[in-house]
Design a protein around this motif. Structure first.
Motif, PDB file in Angstrom:
ATOM      1  N   GLY A  14       0.826  -1.193   0.000  1.00  0.00           N
ATOM      2  CA  GLY A  14       0.000   0.000   0.000  1.00  0.00           C
ATOM      3  C   GLY A  14       0.861   1.243   0.000  1.00  0.00           C
ATOM      4  O   GLY A  14       1.872   1.305   0.703  1.00  0.00           O
ATOM      5  N   THR A  15       0.472   2.245  -0.789  1.00  0.00           N
ATOM      6  CA  THR A  15       1.270   3.454  -0.873  1.00  0.00           C
ATOM      7  C   THR A  15       0.442   4.555  -1.527  1.00  0.00           C
ATOM      8  O   THR A  15      -0.752   4.379  -1.799  1.00  0.00           O
ATOM      9  CB  THR A  15       2.568   3.186  -1.665  1.00  0.00           C
ATOM     10  OG1 THR A  15       3.440   4.322  -1.563  1.00  0.00           O
ATOM     11  CG2 THR A  15       2.289   2.887  -3.122  1.00  0.00           C
ATOM     12  N   ALA A  16       1.059   5.684  -1.803  1.00  0.00           N
ATOM     13  CA  ALA A  16       0.388   6.798  -2.458  1.00  0.00           C
ATOM     14  C   ALA A  16       0.344   6.563  -3.967  1.00  0.00           C
ATOM     15  O   ALA A  16       1.219   5.885  -4.522  1.00  0.00           O
ATOM     16  CB  ALA A  16       1.127   8.101  -2.158  1.00  0.00           C
ATOM     17  N   PRO A  17      -0.672   7.103  -4.651  1.00  0.00           N
ATOM     18  CA  PRO A  17      -0.765   6.915  -6.104  1.00  0.00           C
ATOM     19  C   PRO A  17       0.487   7.321  -6.859  1.00  0.00           C
ATOM     20  O   PRO A  17       0.849   6.687  -7.846  1.00  0.00           O
ATOM     21  CB  PRO A  17      -1.966   7.790  -6.480  1.00  0.00           C
ATOM     22  CG  PRO A  17      -2.839   7.751  -5.277  1.00  0.00           C
ATOM     23  CD  PRO A  17      -1.874   7.780  -4.113  1.00  0.00           C
ATOM     24  N   LEU A  48       2.717   4.420  -6.921  1.00  0.00           N
ATOM     25  CA  LEU A  48       2.228   3.376  -7.815  1.00  0.00           C
ATOM     26  C   LEU A  48       2.510   3.739  -9.270  1.00  0.00           C
ATOM     27  O   LEU A  48       2.793   2.856 -10.091  1.00  0.00           O
ATOM     28  CB  LEU A  48       0.731   3.154  -7.598  1.00  0.00           C
ATOM     29  CG  LEU A  48       0.351   2.517  -6.250  1.00  0.00           C
ATOM     30  CD1 LEU A  48      -1.159   2.456  -6.086  1.00  0.00           C
ATOM     31  CD2 LEU A  48       0.959   1.121  -6.127  1.00  0.00           C
ATOM     32  N   TYR A  54      -4.053   1.856  -1.851  1.00  0.00           N
ATOM     33  CA  TYR A  54      -3.587   3.232  -2.060  1.00  0.00           C
ATOM     34  C   TYR A  54      -4.348   4.154  -1.121  1.00  0.00           C
ATOM     35  O   TYR A  54      -5.429   3.826  -0.627  1.00  0.00           O
ATOM     36  CB  TYR A  54      -3.773   3.669  -3.513  1.00  0.00           C
ATOM     37  CG  TYR A  54      -5.214   3.865  -3.945  1.00  0.00           C
ATOM     38  CD1 TYR A  54      -5.823   5.112  -3.866  1.00  0.00           C
ATOM     39  CD2 TYR A  54      -5.965   2.791  -4.417  1.00  0.00           C
ATOM     40  CE1 TYR A  54      -7.145   5.281  -4.257  1.00  0.00           C
ATOM     41  CE2 TYR A  54      -7.280   2.949  -4.809  1.00  0.00           C
ATOM     42  CZ  TYR A  54      -7.871   4.199  -4.725  1.00  0.00           C
ATOM     43  OH  TYR A  54      -9.182   4.367  -5.103  1.00  0.00           O
ATOM     44  N   LEU A 112      -6.761   7.638  -7.116  1.00  0.00           N
ATOM     45  CA  LEU A 112      -6.058   6.906  -8.162  1.00  0.00           C
ATOM     46  C   LEU A 112      -6.732   7.206  -9.497  1.00  0.00           C
ATOM     47  O   LEU A 112      -7.953   7.099  -9.622  1.00  0.00           O
ATOM     48  CB  LEU A 112      -6.120   5.403  -7.873  1.00  0.00           C
ATOM     49  CG  LEU A 112      -5.195   4.490  -8.669  1.00  0.00           C
ATOM     50  CD1 LEU A 112      -3.765   4.654  -8.179  1.00  0.00           C
ATOM     51  CD2 LEU A 112      -5.639   3.040  -8.514  1.00  0.00           C
ATOM     52  N   THR A 144      -8.772   0.621  -1.070  1.00  0.00           N
ATOM     53  CA  THR A 144      -8.346   1.757  -0.266  1.00  0.00           C
ATOM     54  C   THR A 144      -9.136   1.782   1.027  1.00  0.00           C
ATOM     55  O   THR A 144     -10.219   1.196   1.129  1.00  0.00           O
ATOM     56  CB  THR A 144      -8.519   3.077  -1.027  1.00  0.00           C
ATOM     57  OG1 THR A 144      -7.862   4.137  -0.314  1.00  0.00           O
ATOM     58  CG2 THR A 144     -10.001   3.437  -1.179  1.00  0.00           C
TER      59      THR A 144
END
Length: 619
Positions: free
Chosen positions: A319-322, A325, A351, A356, A380
């Motif tokens: 999981g991370t920020a767009p 990604l 995310y 996204l 999310t």
């Protein structure tokens, strides 16, 4: 992905299908409550660690690269229990307790994890602080504010030297400083010595006193609406977060479920925020997972570290920020080895922090199909420091932008506010109130005891609420043009930034009481560096070229929009980055729209001058 073709099936999420009860009340108010009940949970987070250590003492718990050799160092669950018992005893000896917290200044590390858990074992709240407050701030105002709010007995920093100036800014008020690398300062306590303390019955006694009302952490809000506010995060709230997710769990739905498979989690999200600390880190302990501490970040300088770590880890969840990604998609599209490593064990991609884009969603699904022959669930969770996680997407969604539905145990109250539905929430993971802030607490809870987030949502289909909710921006950020037309900043801003990707890092939208909307944008650092290189080091020429390219993307965005509230008529590329000291941006990358507009009033005026000011592009 091309239309008209049958898409491959998703890898199934081992979670229950949406089952939501919607109740309408007077004034257009809507209540949403999941029919699923909360699931199992531990007594407290420290008890959870000890239970996992008893069940599988030799299982790797934390993995972290040695900063000098780059070799992964491993700490088992059994070792973690022993170290936290010893540190808890040392902290008790140093006077830590319910009213004497342990503050953590440095970032994610094995030792920081041990300090955070040991403080909780001793009954002392852990207070992890945003690292930029110490290392990037020039005045340390936010750090001093956090310090004064909780009055810690102990302050931990992995290495003393980088944090020396910040610690000195706090004055000499009797707290003890602990560091792994003391830099030869004999007034600083050595972490290794404390971790060798022989535990006594006092540690077991302290743990026996822990209950749902015990404050396990003080987490501070991001400071996007003023100075950071201290949120008492109880053991009950953290465990309710686990119970909510367990209430949706359905392993039998996943034909590939292997109860003996150890989950590998690779994560960089800072532990001073709920996502990294209470969702991911605590969730890893509950699931007996191996938590790989990612020393990379979604920046041009550090993301290669994340890529290297993915190759080694092959995570089960990510999981991370767009923006990260997008960088990962760029890398995987030209690197089959990385692609295979990323998707080998992947169950779902998460995310947060921003929307996204459809384009990025399609790229990720194309990569998943290329690697596995199936699509991957992209999910999310939505929440706040004050509430923990509130909603989650727990099904294989065919679209982006969803924030899901409330977790078991939570009730959403959607209140009409102008043209929007404002979100309020009640449940066991919501804070009891900010520390020592009775007036503020009166403001943020309504007459039914619901916490008011200041965000808005909309239904995918109000007649079928099980299809979920979509984030609809901040209630206070929207404004009207001179025509009376509302501009929804919460949807326009991410859509515009996405349309200008990858050239733009973020933007703010201006235009209150004006004839049209305008944008001030920050160029992405990677884009600036590429253009400077292409211009042979001529920065001015590079920025002119970059501005022209951003303007072309902005014009293309306008061409796809039909209403005045969705078109950007003037554009200004900002050279000064957003200031963390001034509160323009938080450490997790959230830009405070209203504050930037106020602080940069001169730039805003140049957007609407006739003729436009220097650097302003008319579209």
């Amino acid at each position: 992905m091309a239309e008209g073709h049958t898409l491959p099936e998703f890898r199934l999420l081992p979670m229950k299908a949406p089952d939501i009860e919607m109740t309408r009340a007077e004034g257009g108010i809507i209540y949403l409550t999941p029919r699923q009940a909360p699931g199992d949970r531990p007594k407290t987070i420290p008890h959870c660690l000890d239970e996992r250590a008893l069940a599988h003492p030799d299982r790797p718990f934390l993995r972290e690269r040695d900063p000098e050799t780059g070799v992964w160092q491993t700490l088992t669950y059994g070792e973690a229990k022993a170290i936290t018992d010893s540190l808890a005893q040392a902290f008790l000896d140093l006077g830590a307790g319910p009213d004497a917290p342990v503050m953590i200044l440095s970032g994610n590390s094995t030792r920081a994890a041990m300090v955070m858990l040991a403080a909780q074992k001793a009954g002392a709240p852990a207070a992890p602080i945003s690292v930029p407050y110490s290392l990037m701030s020039t005045d340390h105002e936010k750090l001093r504010h956090c310090f004064n709010a909780v009055q810690p007995a102990i302050i931990f920093a992995e290495q003393l030297a980088p944090f020396r100036k910040a610690i000195d800014a706090l004055g000499n008020t009797g707290f003890k400083v602990v560091a792994a690398d003391t830099g030869g300062d004999n007034t600083v306590l050595a972490y290794d010595a404390l971790a060798a303390t022989a535990p006594t019955g006092a540690v077991a006694d302290a743990m026996a006193r822990l209950d749902d009302d015990t404050v396990g952490k003080y987490l501070f809000t991001s400071g996007s609406t003023g100075l950071p506010k201290p949120v008492p995060t109880t053991q009950g709230a953290m465990c309710a977060m686990i119970a909510g997710q367990e209430g949706l769990r359905d392993d039998s739905r996943d034909p590939e479920h292997d109860p003996d498979h150890v989950v590998n989690m690779l994560d960089w999200l800072p532990w001073n925020h709920i996502s990294g600390s209470n969702v991911n880190f605590n969730g890893a302990i509950w699931n007996g997972a191996t938590f790989w501490i990612d020393d990379g970040k979604p920046t041009a300088a550090l993301f290669q570290k994340t890529i290297d770590n993915i190759r080694d880890c092959s995570p089960s969840s990510f999981g991370t920020a767009p923006i990260a990604l997008a960088m990962l998609a760029d890398a995987m599209e030209s690197d089959d080895v990385l692609l295979e490593a990323f998707f080998r064990n992947m169950r779902s991609i998460g995310y947060g922090g921003a929307t996204l884009s459809d384009d990025l969603y399609d790229r990720l699904q194309s990569l998943a199909i290329r690697a596995t022959g199936r699509r991957i669930p992209i999910i999310t969770m939505y929440g706040a420091t004050e509430t923990q996680g509130i909603t989650v997407v727990h099904w294989e969604a065919e679209r982006v932008g969803l924030i899901g539905l409330p977790l078991p145990g939570m009730t959403l109250k959607l209140v009409p506010n102008g043209t929007k539905l404002e979100v309020r929430v009640k449940g066991p993971s919501v804070m009891p109130g900010y520390l020592d802030s009775p007036e503020k607490n009166t403001e943020v809870f309504d007459d039914e005891g619901y916490y008011c987030l200041g965000d808005a949502v909309t239904f995918v289909d109000e007649d079928r609420p099980e299809h979920g909710l979509v984030f609809d921006g901040r209630v206070g950020e929207d404004f009207k043009l001179s025509s009376g037309t509302w501009v929804s900043v919460g949807t326009l801003r991410p859509d515009f930034v996405s349309a200008c990707s990858p050239l733009v890092f973020d933007a703010v939208i201006a235009g209150q009481d004006k004839d049209f909307a305008s944008a001030m944008v920050w160029p992405a650092q990677a884009a600036v560096e590429q253009h400077v290189k292409a211009a042979g080091g001529d920065v001015a020429r590079a920025l002119d070229t970059l501005t022209d390219e951003i303007a072309r993307k902005a014009a293309a965005f306008n061409a796809s929009e039909t209403g005045s509230s969705r078109r950007i008529r003037r554009l200004l590329v900002l050279s000064e980055p957003p200031s963390i000291d001034a509160g323009e941006i938080t450490d997790k990358g959230y830009v405070n729209q209203r504050l930037v507009i106020d602080r940069r009033a001169t730039s805003v005026a140049s957007l609407y001058a006739n003729p436009p000011g220097e650097g302003v592009v008319s579209l």
